[in-house]
Scaffold this motif. Sequence first.
Motif, short mmCIF file in Angstrom:
data_model
loop_
_atom_site.label_atom_id
_atom_site.label_comp_id
_atom_site.label_asym_id
_atom_site.label_seq_id
_atom_site.Cartn_x
_atom_site.Cartn_y
_atom_site.Cartn_z
N ASP A 293 32.45 37.35 66.32
CA ASP A 293 31.27 37.83 67.06
C ASP A 293 30.01 37.96 66.21
O ASP A 293 29.35 38.99 66.22
CB ASP A 293 31.56 39.17 67.72
N GLU A 294 29.66 36.94 65.47
CA GLU A 294 28.43 36.93 64.67
C GLU A 294 28.42 38.01 63.59
O GLU A 294 27.38 38.28 62.99
CB GLU A 294 27.20 37.08 65.56
N THR B 270 28.07 38.79 57.59
CA THR B 270 26.68 38.35 57.67
C THR B 270 25.86 39.15 56.67
O THR B 270 26.24 40.27 56.35
CB THR B 270 26.10 38.57 59.08
N PRO B 271 24.85 38.64 56.13
CA PRO B 271 24.07 37.45 56.47
C PRO B 271 24.51 36.19 55.73
O PRO B 271 23.72 35.26 55.61
CB PRO B 271 22.65 37.83 56.08
N PHE B 272 25.72 36.12 55.23
CA PHE B 272 26.28 34.94 54.57
C PHE B 272 25.38 34.45 53.43
O PHE B 272 24.91 33.32 53.44
CB PHE B 272 26.52 33.79 55.56
N TYR C 179 27.10 28.06 52.82
CA TYR C 179 26.24 27.01 53.36
C TYR C 179 27.08 26.02 54.16
O TYR C 179 28.16 25.62 53.73
CB TYR C 179 25.54 26.27 52.23
N LYS C 180 26.55 25.61 55.29
CA LYS C 180 27.22 24.62 56.14
C LYS C 180 26.97 23.24 55.55
O LYS C 180 25.87 22.91 55.12
CB LYS C 180 26.65 24.69 57.56
N ALA D 78 20.18 34.46 60.00
CA ALA D 78 21.58 34.22 59.66
C ALA D 78 22.04 32.91 60.28
O ALA D 78 21.77 32.63 61.45
CB ALA D 78 22.45 35.37 60.15
N GLU D 79 22.72 32.10 59.49
CA GLU D 79 23.21 30.82 59.98
C GLU D 79 24.41 31.05 60.89
O GLU D 79 25.19 31.96 60.69
CB GLU D 79 23.61 29.93 58.79
#
Length: 75
Positions: A50-51, A67-69, A73-74, A26-27
């Motif tokens: 918190d992630e 998550t896991p997104f 995308y960043k 996960a990013e």
Amino acid sequence: MKSASGQPRRHLPTSPFKPPPPARPAERFSMDDRVSHDRYGLGVVIAVEDEIAVVVDFGSRQERITTPFPKLYKL
């Protein structure tokens, strides 16, 4: 592929098929990161939980993405 119990199937060493690729980690996102989402478009991360999830401001709306997104995308 997952079995009926929800667990991923194990790969047998004698199988002629390739094993499935390992899961992508996960990013990690932080405040003010610019991101792109396949459905909502361009946005800015305004909160990180918190992630577990991020809250992203896409201009016309704010979305909480967990998550896991998979589609985030960043940039």
